[in-house]
Design a protein around this motif. Structure first.
Motif, PDB file in Angstrom:
ATOM      1  N   THR A 158     -11.893  24.727   7.313  1.00  0.00           N
ATOM      2  CA  THR A 158     -13.317  24.700   7.621  1.00  0.00           C
ATOM      3  C   THR A 158     -13.737  23.263   7.872  1.00  0.00           C
ATOM      4  N   ALA A 159     -14.968  23.089   8.272  1.00  0.00           N
ATOM      5  CA  ALA A 159     -15.454  21.740   8.549  1.00  0.00           C
ATOM      6  C   ALA A 159     -15.535  20.897   7.285  1.00  0.00           C
ATOM      7  N   THR A 160     -15.654  21.558   6.137  1.00  0.00           N
ATOM      8  CA  THR A 160     -15.769  20.815   4.886  1.00  0.00           C
ATOM      9  C   THR A 160     -14.437  20.606   4.199  1.00  0.00           C
ATOM     10  N   GLY A 161     -13.377  21.141   4.722  1.00  0.00           N
ATOM     11  CA  GLY A 161     -12.069  20.986   4.082  1.00  0.00           C
ATOM     12  C   GLY A 161     -11.227  22.213   4.296  1.00  0.00           C
ATOM     13  N   THR A 162     -10.331  22.471   3.372  1.00  0.00           N
ATOM     14  CA  THR A 162      -9.447  23.612   3.530  1.00  0.00           C
ATOM     15  C   THR A 162      -9.953  24.775   2.706  1.00  0.00           C
ATOM     16  N   VAL A 163      -9.535  25.959   3.099  1.00  0.00           N
ATOM     17  CA  VAL A 163      -9.891  27.171   2.402  1.00  0.00           C
ATOM     18  C   VAL A 163      -8.673  27.617   1.613  1.00  0.00           C
ATOM     19  N   GLY A 164      -8.863  27.913   0.340  1.00  0.00           N
ATOM     20  CA  GLY A 164      -7.755  28.374  -0.491  1.00  0.00           C
ATOM     21  C   GLY A 164      -7.338  29.781  -0.131  1.00  0.00           C
ATOM     22  N   LEU A 165      -6.199  30.191  -0.650  1.00  0.00           N
ATOM     23  CA  LEU A 165      -5.669  31.507  -0.340  1.00  0.00           C
ATOM     24  C   LEU A 165      -6.567  32.621  -0.849  1.00  0.00           C
ATOM     25  N   ALA A 166      -7.134  32.476  -2.046  1.00  0.00           N
ATOM     26  CA  ALA A 166      -8.014  33.500  -2.595  1.00  0.00           C
ATOM     27  C   ALA A 166      -9.278  33.622  -1.758  1.00  0.00           C
ATOM     28  N   GLU A 167      -9.864  32.479  -1.381  1.00  0.00           N
ATOM     29  CA  GLU A 167     -11.071  32.503  -0.553  1.00  0.00           C
ATOM     30  C   GLU A 167     -10.762  33.089   0.824  1.00  0.00           C
ATOM     31  N   GLN A 168      -9.567  32.803   1.316  1.00  0.00           N
ATOM     32  CA  GLN A 168      -9.162  33.308   2.618  1.00  0.00           C
ATOM     33  C   GLN A 168      -9.138  34.828   2.605  1.00  0.00           C
ATOM     34  N   THR A 169      -8.531  35.417   1.584  1.00  0.00           N
ATOM     35  CA  THR A 169      -8.432  36.861   1.474  1.00  0.00           C
ATOM     36  C   THR A 169      -9.825  37.466   1.344  1.00  0.00           C
ATOM     37  N   PHE A 170     -10.671  36.855   0.513  1.00  0.00           N
ATOM     38  CA  PHE A 170     -12.029  37.351   0.342  1.00  0.00           C
ATOM     39  C   PHE A 170     -12.810  37.262   1.644  1.00  0.00           C
ATOM     40  N   SER A 171     -12.713  36.128   2.338  1.00  0.00           N
ATOM     41  CA  SER A 171     -13.475  35.973   3.579  1.00  0.00           C
ATOM     42  C   SER A 171     -12.978  36.939   4.651  1.00  0.00           C
ATOM     43  N   LYS A 172     -11.688  37.210   4.663  1.00  0.00           N
ATOM     44  CA  LYS A 172     -11.147  38.175   5.618  1.00  0.00           C
ATOM     45  C   LYS A 172     -11.681  39.579   5.312  1.00  0.00           C
ATOM     46  N   ALA A 173     -11.684  39.957   4.040  1.00  0.00           N
ATOM     47  CA  ALA A 173     -12.199  41.263   3.639  1.00  0.00           C
ATOM     48  C   ALA A 173     -13.692  41.358   3.943  1.00  0.00           C
ATOM     49  N   PHE A 174     -14.418  40.288   3.680  1.00  0.00           N
ATOM     50  CA  PHE A 174     -15.855  40.273   3.962  1.00  0.00           C
ATOM     51  C   PHE A 174     -16.108  40.422   5.460  1.00  0.00           C
ATOM     52  N   ALA A 175     -15.329  39.729   6.288  1.00  0.00           N
ATOM     53  CA  ALA A 175     -15.484  39.820   7.744  1.00  0.00           C
ATOM     54  C   ALA A 175     -15.191  41.239   8.237  1.00  0.00           C
ATOM     55  N   GLN A 176     -14.180  41.866   7.679  1.00  0.00           N
ATOM     56  CA  GLN A 176     -13.863  43.253   8.075  1.00  0.00           C
ATOM     57  C   GLN A 176     -14.960  44.213   7.647  1.00  0.00           C
ATOM     58  N   ALA A 177     -15.504  44.009   6.453  1.00  0.00           N
ATOM     59  CA  ALA A 177     -16.594  44.864   5.974  1.00  0.00           C
ATOM     60  C   ALA A 177     -17.831  44.690   6.842  1.00  0.00           C
ATOM     61  N   ARG A 178     -18.135  43.451   7.200  1.00  0.00           N
ATOM     62  CA  ARG A 178     -19.292  43.171   8.054  1.00  0.00           C
ATOM     63  C   ARG A 178     -19.102  43.824   9.432  1.00  0.00           C
ATOM     64  N   GLU A 179     -17.891  43.724   9.974  1.00  0.00           N
ATOM     65  CA  GLU A 179     -17.605  44.328  11.278  1.00  0.00           C
ATOM     66  C   GLU A 179     -17.735  45.847  11.203  1.00  0.00           C
ATOM     67  N   HIS A 180     -17.236  46.458  10.134  1.00  0.00           N
ATOM     68  CA  HIS A 180     -17.327  47.904   9.952  1.00  0.00           C
ATOM     69  C   HIS A 180     -18.783  48.342   9.828  1.00  0.00           C
ATOM     70  N   LEU A 181     -19.568  47.583   9.072  1.00  0.00           N
ATOM     71  CA  LEU A 181     -20.972  47.898   8.895  1.00  0.00           C
ATOM     72  C   LEU A 181     -21.719  47.767  10.224  1.00  0.00           C
ATOM     73  N   THR A 182     -21.416  46.734  10.983  1.00  0.00           N
ATOM     74  CA  THR A 182     -22.058  46.547  12.293  1.00  0.00           C
ATOM     75  C   THR A 182     -21.736  47.703  13.225  1.00  0.00           C
ATOM     76  N   LYS A 183     -20.509  48.129  13.258  1.00  0.00           N
ATOM     77  CA  LYS A 183     -20.114  49.263  14.116  1.00  0.00           C
ATOM     78  C   LYS A 183     -20.815  50.530  13.698  1.00  0.00           C
ATOM     79  N   SER A 184     -20.927  50.782  12.383  1.00  0.00           N
ATOM     80  CA  SER A 184     -21.566  52.026  11.916  1.00  0.00           C
ATOM     81  C   SER A 184     -23.068  52.005  12.194  1.00  0.00           C
ATOM     82  N   LEU A 185     -23.701  50.843  12.181  1.00  0.00           N
ATOM     83  CA  LEU A 185     -25.126  50.742  12.476  1.00  0.00           C
ATOM     84  C   LEU A 185     -25.418  50.909  13.962  1.00  0.00           C
ATOM     85  N   LEU A 186     -24.471  50.510  14.804  1.00  0.00           N
ATOM     86  CA  LEU A 186     -24.674  50.600  16.247  1.00  0.00           C
ATOM     87  C   LEU A 186     -24.400  51.982  16.797  1.00  0.00           C
ATOM     88  N   ARG A 187     -23.875  52.868  16.013  1.00  0.00           N
ATOM     89  CA  ARG A 187     -23.575  54.234  16.499  1.00  0.00           C
ATOM     90  C   ARG A 187     -24.798  55.053  16.683  1.00  0.00           C
TER      91      ARG A 187
END
Length: 187
Positions: A158-187
């Protein structure tokens, strides 16, 4: 390995503690064919350099017909060795990449305990820098990114430094959840 006189070769990467004990080492040369010969080299190198002040800037010495570039960071001593014909500036850039990538991976908490707790990342970083004596990478951010496998999915620091492995997994899961929620709202 056939030697190409134009190809810079690293003989070893060494990470020793403040007492000269081995933390993480990689030898790329048959100059030290056994663990006892490697250990003897490390002890005599440490004895030669432990009283020198290489805390702010790296030091370059000629030792046993090898060029050694080294620097202290915290309670650790980082060494890069090359043949006596090797370019010191290239070895210095490898040293910079070595300790800056470790510093980045350990979030600026470079001390023996932290290195031992994250030895897998340290060894991966060493592998990303040099393979078989051939210098692969000297960009610390790229090395840290590859060591944590962030480059595989196109993710980077990131612009502020590196992202740890735990944060990486969480941010990936959060991004997938956000994408899933966006798709379900647009239906």
């Amino acid at each position: 390995m056939a030697s190409d006189p134009t190809l810079p070769i690293v003989k070893s990467l060494l990470l020793l503690d403040s007492e000269g004990k081995r933390i993480a080492v990689k030898y790329y040369s048959s100059d030290w064919p056994s663990v006892p010969s490697q250990s003897n080299f490390e002890k005599s190198l440490w004895a030669k350099t432990n009283r020198m002040n290489a805390r702010q800037e790296a030091e370059i010495i000629m030792f046993d017909n090898y060029i050694v570039v080294y620097k202290y960071l915290g309670d650790l001593m980082f060494y890069v060795t090359g043949s006596q014909d090797e370019n010191e500036l290239i070895l210095y850039s490898v040293l910079q990449a070595f300790f800056e990538s470790i510093s980045t991976l350990l979030r600026q908490q470079v001390e023996k305990k932290t290195v031992l707790e994250n030895l897998d990342l340290v060894l991966l970083a060493m592998d990303e820098i040099v393979d078989g004596g051939i210098i692969l990478e000297t960009d610390p951010q790229m090395i840290a990114s590859r060591a944590t496998m962030r480059g595989a999915e196109g993710e980077g620091p990131t612009a502020t430094g590196t992202v740890g492995l735990a944060e990486q997994t969480f941010s990936k899961a959060f991004a997938q959840a956000r994408e899933h929620l966006t798709k379900s709202l647009l239906r």
